[in-house]
Structure formats: structure tokens, C-alpha cells
Scaffold this active site. Structure first.
Site, PDB file in Angstrom:
ATOM      1  N   ARG A 182      41.138  41.985  37.624  1.00 30.88           N
ATOM      2  CA  ARG A 182      41.620  42.803  38.743  1.00 30.88           C
ATOM      3  C   ARG A 182      43.144  42.800  38.849  1.00 30.88           C
ATOM      4  O   ARG A 182      43.742  43.780  39.245  1.00 30.88           O
ATOM      5  CB  ARG A 182      41.048  42.272  40.073  1.00 30.88           C
TER       6      ARG A 182
ATOM      7  N   SER B  13      33.389  38.758  45.395  1.00 32.48           N
ATOM      8  CA  SER B  13      32.169  38.287  46.073  1.00 32.48           C
ATOM      9  C   SER B  13      32.488  37.479  47.323  1.00 32.48           C
ATOM     10  O   SER B  13      31.793  37.591  48.336  1.00 32.48           O
ATOM     11  CB  SER B  13      31.333  37.435  45.116  1.00 32.48           C
TER      12      SER B  13
ATOM     13  N   LYS C 147      28.747  23.548  41.808  1.00 36.31           N
ATOM     14  CA  LYS C 147      29.209  24.599  42.708  1.00 36.31           C
ATOM     15  C   LYS C 147      28.192  24.888  43.798  1.00 36.31           C
ATOM     16  O   LYS C 147      26.989  24.767  43.567  1.00 36.31           O
ATOM     17  CB  LYS C 147      29.441  25.895  41.904  1.00 36.31           C
TER      18      LYS C 147
ATOM     19  N   HIS D 200      31.301  44.460  39.887  1.00 34.14           N
ATOM     20  CA  HIS D 200      30.503  43.945  38.764  1.00 34.14           C
ATOM     21  C   HIS D 200      29.699  45.078  38.116  1.00 34.14           C
ATOM     22  O   HIS D 200      29.647  45.184  36.890  1.00 34.14           O
ATOM     23  CB  HIS D 200      29.507  42.873  39.254  1.00 34.14           C
TER      24      HIS D 200
HETATM   25  P1  ADP Z   1      33.992  37.069  41.923  1.00 31.74           P
HETATM   26  O1  ADP Z   1      35.348  36.833  41.289  1.00 31.74           O
HETATM   27  O2  ADP Z   1      33.902  38.351  42.674  1.00 31.74           O
HETATM   28  O3  ADP Z   1      33.450  35.872  42.667  1.00 31.74           O
HETATM   29  P2  ADP Z   1      32.387  36.434  39.595  1.00 31.74           P
HETATM   30  O4  ADP Z   1      32.946  35.093  39.480  1.00 31.74           O
HETATM   31  O5  ADP Z   1      30.937  36.575  39.745  1.00 31.74           O
HETATM   32  O6  ADP Z   1      33.002  37.315  40.756  1.00 31.74           O
HETATM   33  O7  ADP Z   1      32.935  37.335  38.416  1.00 31.74           O
HETATM   34  C1  ADP Z   1      32.278  37.641  37.240  1.00 31.74           C
HETATM   35  C2  ADP Z   1      33.214  38.520  36.444  1.00 31.74           C
HETATM   36  O8  ADP Z   1      33.365  39.767  37.135  1.00 31.74           O
HETATM   37  C3  ADP Z   1      34.628  37.958  36.265  1.00 31.74           C
HETATM   38  O9  ADP Z   1      35.097  38.318  34.993  1.00 31.74           O
HETATM   39  C4  ADP Z   1      35.409  38.673  37.347  1.00 31.74           C
HETATM   40  O10 ADP Z   1      36.784  38.773  37.022  1.00 31.74           O
HETATM   41  C5  ADP Z   1      34.718  40.030  37.323  1.00 31.74           C
HETATM   42  N1  ADP Z   1      34.890  40.766  38.561  1.00 31.74           N
HETATM   43  C6  ADP Z   1      34.587  40.364  39.810  1.00 31.74           C
HETATM   44  N2  ADP Z   1      34.873  41.326  40.707  1.00 31.74           N
HETATM   45  C7  ADP Z   1      35.402  42.357  40.000  1.00 31.74           C
HETATM   46  C8  ADP Z   1      35.916  43.648  40.344  1.00 31.74           C
HETATM   47  N3  ADP Z   1      36.012  44.044  41.607  1.00 31.74           N
HETATM   48  N4  ADP Z   1      36.365  44.436  39.345  1.00 31.74           N
HETATM   49  C9  ADP Z   1      36.309  44.002  38.064  1.00 31.74           C
HETATM   50  N5  ADP Z   1      35.843  42.820  37.669  1.00 31.74           N
HETATM   51  C10 ADP Z   1      35.394  42.000  38.621  1.00 31.74           C
END
Ligand code: ADP
Length: 165
Positions: free
Chosen positions: A90, A128, A41, A17
Site C-alpha cells: 500500500r 484489516s 498471534k 485483499h
Molecule cells: P492487513 O495488513 O490488512 O492486516 P494481511 O496481513 O492479512 O492484511 O495482509 C495480507 C497481504 O495483503 C499483505 O501482503 C498485505 O500487504 C496485503 N494487503 C492488505 N490490505 C491491502 C490493501 N488494501 N491493498 C493491497 N494489499 C493489501
């Protein structure tokens, strides 16, 4: 003056992030990190805990701010007059999910553009949920998330003081 938003659960924030935030903030004039709070959620960290961790992580970046959103993200963007939403990608699974989401958002708010940003190779498998799982087994989090987040995770799972990191 181009403002963009980067929404997500950030439960907890990871280096993946932070990397997207850092790269986006150098492209756009202002970046608002939006912490999504969806009552349907179940989160490990409350919205306030996620907000505090995120604020600490972006505190040196003057063009980055943090907000919590408990409505539809596009509704918040409309209220804030933000027309760009950044999403991290990703792999093809992310792309497939994110493209559907962006089309739904486009139908709701034609003025808002979703911009996809590819992850760095080192964060390809970082999410996460894996961080939470590893923390539950007291694994080494140093390559995945900043010490502050690792300390908060440790407190959640082990009830250890932050100094024990
Ligand atoms: P996660 O998928 O890790 O639970 P979130 O739902 O909080 O994370 O994701 C918020 C944004 O950050 C989304 O667009 C998700 O694709 C992106 N994201 C999460 N992890 C990564 C990463 N390792 N590299 C790039 N983008 C990421």
C-alpha cells in the site's frame, strides 16, 4: 503452469485483499490463498472462520483455492511446490516491512520469488485492523469489505443476526 500463493492473516478479508486475489489470478494459472495461523498471534476470527469467509469470497474463481498454514509460509510453499509468493503493497511502510520479510524468506528458500503488487488507490488506507476497529464502533463497512464479512463482524461485535445488516 505457474502456481502462486497469496499469504496473509485475512482477519478479516477486505476488498483490498480481494482485489489482489482477482488481479493475481488473472496473471497466474493457479492461486492459493494461504491463511496464516500463528499461535503467537491473537486473531479476532479463528483460522476456520477466516477460511470459510475466504472460500465464500473466491467461490466463483475456479483457479483460486484456500489453505490454512500453521507453519512457516515458505515451508508450505515448498511442500506444495509453489515458487511465487504475492504480497500486496500500500505504501512505503508496507514496502519496507515486506522487502525485509522477502529477504528473510529468500535466505530460507532461495527458489521462492516474492512479487509485490501495488494496491489500487481506493484501497490505499484499507487494512484489516481498521475494519475491525470500525466494526467495533458499528461503523459502515460497505466500502471496505463484502456483506458476508460485514455480517460476521457484526455478529462478533454486536451479537446481531446477519439479517440486521
Ligand atoms: P492487513 O495488513 O490488512 O492486516 P494481511 O496481513 O492479512 O492484511 O495482509 C495480507 C497481504 O495483503 C499483505 O501482503 C498485505 O500487504 C496485503 N494487503 C492488505 N490490505 C491491502 C490493501 N488494501 N491493498 C493491497 N494489499 C493489501
Amino acid at each position: 503452469m505457474i502456481r502462486a500463493a497469496f499469504p496473509g492473516s485475512f482477519d478479516p478479508p477486505t476488498f483490498g485483499h480481494i482485489d489482489i486475489i482477482e488481479r493475481s489470478r488473472s496473471i497466474f494459472d493457479e492461486l492459493v490463498v494461504v491463511i496464516a495461523e500463528n499461535k503467537q498471534k491473537h486473531y479476532l476470527f479463528s483460522a476456520e472462520e477466516r477460511r470459510v469467509m475466504m472460500i465464500e469470497m473466491v467461490k466463483d474463481w475456479k483457479n483460486v483455492s484456500v489453505m490454512v498454514c500453521d507453519t512457516l509460509i515458505v515451508e508450505l510453499l515448498k511442500r506444495q511446490n509453489i515458487k511465487i509468493m504475492v504480497r500486496g503493497v500500500r505504501n512505503v511502510m508496507d514496502f519496507s516491512y515486506e522487502s525485509e520479510l522477502s529477504m528473510m524468506n529468500k535466505a530460507l528458500s532461495p527458489d521462492i520469488e516474492t512479487i509485490f503488487m501495488m494496491t489500487r488507490p481506493e484501497y490505499l488506507v484499507l487494512r484489516s485492523s481498521s475494519v475491525r476497529e470500525l466494526a467495533a464502533f458499528n461503523g459502515d463497512l460497505s466500502a471496505l469489505t463484502p456483506p458476508l464479512v460485514a455480517a460476521e463482524l457484526r455478529k462478533k461485535f454486536m451479537n446481531l443476526p446477519a439479517a440486521a445488516q
